[in-house]
Design a protein around this motif. Structure first.
Motif, short mmCIF file in Angstrom:
data_model
loop_
_atom_site.label_atom_id
_atom_site.label_comp_id
_atom_site.label_asym_id
_atom_site.label_seq_id
_atom_site.Cartn_x
_atom_site.Cartn_y
_atom_site.Cartn_z
N LEU A 1 0.89 -1.03 0.10
CA LEU A 1 0.00 0.02 0.03
C LEU A 1 0.93 1.29 -0.14
N THR A 2 2.07 1.28 0.61
CA THR A 2 3.01 2.42 0.67
C THR A 2 3.21 2.50 -0.89
N GLU A 3 3.67 1.40 -1.61
CA GLU A 3 4.23 1.56 -2.98
C GLU A 3 2.83 2.19 -3.95
N GLN A 4 1.63 1.67 -3.58
CA GLN A 4 0.53 1.94 -4.18
C GLN A 4 0.28 3.59 -4.14
N LEU A 5 0.62 4.07 -2.83
CA LEU A 5 0.56 5.47 -2.80
C LEU A 5 1.61 6.36 -3.53
N ARG A 6 2.82 5.68 -3.51
CA ARG A 6 3.91 6.41 -4.49
C ARG A 6 3.45 6.34 -5.82
N THR A 7 2.97 5.50 -6.59
CA THR A 7 2.63 5.18 -7.87
C THR A 7 1.28 5.65 -8.18
N ALA A 8 0.25 6.12 -7.23
CA ALA A 8 -1.03 6.50 -7.44
C ALA A 8 -0.95 7.54 -8.53
N ASP B 1 -3.74 5.79 0.86
CA ASP B 1 -3.58 6.41 2.00
C ASP B 1 -4.40 5.76 3.01
N CYS B 2 -5.83 5.92 2.89
CA CYS B 2 -6.80 5.22 3.68
C CYS B 2 -6.53 3.89 4.07
N ARG B 3 -6.25 2.97 2.99
CA ARG B 3 -6.03 1.69 2.99
C ARG B 3 -4.79 0.98 3.84
N PHE B 4 -3.83 2.06 3.96
CA PHE B 4 -2.64 2.01 4.60
C PHE B 4 -3.06 1.96 6.34
N HIS B 5 -3.74 2.99 6.64
CA HIS B 5 -4.00 3.28 7.98
C HIS B 5 -5.03 2.11 8.48
N ASP C 1 5.92 12.61 -1.33
CA ASP C 1 7.25 11.83 -1.25
C ASP C 1 7.50 11.74 0.33
N ALA C 2 7.01 12.89 0.93
CA ALA C 2 7.30 12.80 2.52
C ALA C 2 6.29 11.89 3.11
N MET C 3 5.03 11.89 2.73
CA MET C 3 4.11 10.86 3.01
C MET C 3 4.54 9.47 2.77
N VAL C 4 4.91 9.13 1.41
CA VAL C 4 5.26 7.96 1.27
C VAL C 4 6.52 7.45 2.24
N HIS D 1 2.70 11.38 12.50
CA HIS D 1 2.20 11.25 10.94
C HIS D 1 0.77 11.86 11.21
N VAL D 2 0.01 11.64 12.03
CA VAL D 2 -1.36 12.04 11.88
C VAL D 2 -1.47 13.37 12.41
N ALA D 3 -0.37 13.71 13.45
CA ALA D 3 -0.37 15.22 14.08
C ALA D 3 -0.08 16.05 12.76
#
Length: 246
Positions: free
Chosen positions: A137-144, A154-158, A196-199, A224-226
């Motif tokens: 899911l981290t990789e999915q966010l990077r390539t989304a 992002d949602c699915r990761f959490h 990039d920072a979120m990934v 991260h949530v903060a």
């Protein structure tokens, strides 16, 4: 219980088609229902939600109007999920503008508590499958490609963090919080989210989980949530200023 099962649990307001629409649309926008996935038959959906089949029929008609469901006839027919390229923007803008900074802080406080605890427990309880999902899911966010895909990754990761914690209640809470916050957080307003920072943050959390470092996983997740509060507050102030100029 999975996050999807939590969202599709029996309705608390029997006979309300709008609640069925909301719950299914949340599952679609969060990526808990896959693009092209066939929904259960109307009678089965009605049983899942605890409502009458006619209520489900009305809900599906509205979902078709929103472009979230496509119905096909014939032997291989049924109602199929359609992922939107972007969630509806204007309703989210209006909702964020109407909220107070105190309300935003309360939501983020709750999310920190739920996500932080989930991350700590995930480091203790996650299976190999859970860990693979977190990195995938981290990789999915990077390539989304596009806002809708980014929100879903992002949602699915959490949500996967909560699933990895092996806690039904935390999973239900995380899915509910994602449905409440994600559309606001990713509003295309002001400075763009640093993807990039979120990934990198997601990857660091997943690494802490696979390393079975519960305290580090909790700390990274809470930090991260903060960051959500800072962005939501900035967007809220931006909308307030826009409203004052009208």
């Amino acid at each position: 219980m999975s996050a999807l099962a939590a969202l599709l649990a029996p309705s608390t307001g029997a006979g309300r088609a709008q609640e069925v629409v909301q719950r299914i649309s949340e599952a679609v926008h969060l990526g808990l229902l896959s693009d092209g996935e066939r929904l259960p038959a109307e009678v089965d959906l009605a049983a899942q939600f605890g409502v009458a089949p006619m209520t489900v029929r009305e809900a599906l008609a509205e979902l078709r109007e929103q472009g979230l469901v496509e119905t096909k006839r014939g032997r291989n027919g049924g109602s199929f999920v359609r992922h939107p390229k972007s969630p509806p923007i204007e309703p989210q803008r209006q909702r964020l503008a109407a909220m107070t900074v105190s309300e935003l802080r309360d939501i983020v406080d709750e999310h920190q508590a739920v996500a932080g605890r989930s991350a700590r427990l995930a480091a203790e309880r996650a299976s190999a499958v859970n860990v693979r999902r977190l990195f995938a899911l981290t990789e999915q966010l990077r390539t989304a490609d596009g806002l809708g895909d980014r929100i879903r990754a992002d949602c699915r990761f959490h949500i996967e963090l909560a699933v990895a914690a092996q806690s039904t209640r935390l999973t239900r809470l995380e899915a509910s919080l994602q449905a409440e916050v994600s559309g606001l957080l990713w509003l295309p307003l002001g400075p763009e989210i640093d993807l990039d920072a979120m990934v990198e943050e997601h990857h660091a959390i997943a690494t802490a989980v696979v390393s079975e470092n519960g305290e580090e996983a909790r700390r990274l997740t809470e930090e991260h949530v903060a960051g959500n509060l800072r962005r939501l507050t900035a967007l809220h102030l931006l909308l307030t200023e826009e409203g004052a100029q009208l």
